[in-house]
Structure formats: structure tokens, C-alpha cells
Motif scaffolding. Structure first.
Motif, PDB file in Angstrom:
ATOM      1  N   ARG A 128      -4.765   7.271   6.391  1.00 14.54           N
ATOM      2  CA  ARG A 128      -5.684   6.704   5.406  1.00 14.54           C
ATOM      3  C   ARG A 128      -5.221   7.063   3.990  1.00 14.54           C
ATOM      4  N   ASP A 129      -4.760   8.294   3.796  1.00 10.29           N
ATOM      5  CA  ASP A 129      -4.248   8.708   2.485  1.00 10.29           C
ATOM      6  C   ASP A 129      -3.028   7.882   2.070  1.00 10.29           C
ATOM      7  N   VAL A 130      -2.144   7.617   3.009  1.00 12.10           N
ATOM      8  CA  VAL A 130      -0.971   6.777   2.714  1.00 12.10           C
ATOM      9  C   VAL A 130      -1.434   5.360   2.376  1.00 12.10           C
ATOM     10  N   ALA A 131      -2.411   4.849   3.106  1.00 13.74           N
ATOM     11  CA  ALA A 131      -2.941   3.508   2.821  1.00 13.74           C
ATOM     12  C   ALA A 131      -3.514   3.448   1.405  1.00 13.74           C
ATOM     13  N   ILE A 132      -4.201   4.487   0.991  1.00 12.77           N
ATOM     14  CA  ILE A 132      -4.753   4.536  -0.367  1.00 12.77           C
ATOM     15  C   ILE A 132      -3.622   4.551  -1.397  1.00 12.77           C
ATOM     16  N   ASP A 133      -2.565   5.317  -1.123  1.00  8.34           N
ATOM     17  CA  ASP A 133      -1.399   5.325  -2.020  1.00  8.34           C
ATOM     18  C   ASP A 133      -0.761   3.943  -2.106  1.00  8.34           C
ATOM     19  N   ILE A 134      -0.694   3.244  -1.005  1.00 12.69           N
ATOM     20  CA  ILE A 134      -0.142   1.880  -1.000  1.00 12.69           C
ATOM     21  C   ILE A 134      -1.000   0.980  -1.876  1.00 12.69           C
ATOM     22  N   LEU A 135      -2.315   1.069  -1.734  1.00 13.96           N
ATOM     23  CA  LEU A 135      -3.212   0.218  -2.526  1.00 13.96           C
ATOM     24  C   LEU A 135      -3.074   0.481  -4.023  1.00 13.96           C
ATOM     25  N   ARG A 136      -2.765   1.714  -4.396  1.00 15.60           N
ATOM     26  CA  ARG A 136      -2.577   2.046  -5.810  1.00 15.60           C
ATOM     27  C   ARG A 136      -1.387   1.302  -6.414  1.00 15.60           C
TER      28      ARG A 136
END
Length: 97
Positions: A44-52
């Protein structure tokens, strides 16, 4: 439906073929982080980084592939399709609790 890992792999391949080394490296790093994530919270943290990567001027969302003066329309259509798929997949993961 493609997984985040599959989408990232296809994007890295496309960007590398088109000479877009910066985003190819950034997305490969995110792919490795995602694959090596030990659990759902870390993915989930990686997904949030991707969205950024999608926000602001000059972001991944603004990328247009060009070869000198030529804009390869087929490659840009594929980029848009994969970029949209990645955003949707990362959004789903980022909001999953």
C-alpha cells in the motif's frame, strides 16, 4: 486485469525502448519495492508513492514520448493505456485497508 507488477514491467519495457531512461529507472525501483514488500501495508505504501508521481507540473502524468521531432503515436497510446491502468490499480491498493 493486469497486476501492479505486470503493469510496471510493461511500462519499464516501453519507456526503455523509447529512450525514456529517467521514468524507466523510477518505475523499476517502484516495481522492485512492490515485489519485495513483505506485506499488504508495505505494498500500500508503494502504491501511494506511485500515485504521488501523477501530481504536479512535469509529472509522470505529463510525459509524452518523443523521438527528436517525431511523436510516436502508437507508443504514446500504449503509454497512456498503461499509465491509466497503473493509476487505477495503485488507487485500489492505496485505499484498501
Amino acid at each position: 486485469m493486469l497486476t501492479v507488477d505486470e503493469i510496471l514491467s510493461r511500462l519499464v519495457e516501453l519507456l526503455s525502448q523509447e529512450g525514456e531512461t529517467y521514468y524507466a529507472r523510477v518505475l523499476e525501483i517502484r516495481r522492485l519495492q512492490f515485489v519485495k514488500a513483505p506485506g499488504e501495508a508495505e505494498r500500500r505504501d508503494v502504491a501511494i508513492d506511485i500515485l504521488r508521481m501523477y501530481g504536479g507540473m512535469g509529472s509522470f502524468n505529463d510525459l509524452v514520448l518523443q523521438d527528436g521531432v517525431r511523436t510516436p503515436s502508437g507508443s504514446n497510446r500504449r503509454l497512456n493505456s498503461l499509465r491509466n491502468a497503473l493509476y487505477e490499480a495503485a488507487s485500489r491498493l492505496a485505499t484498501t485497508r
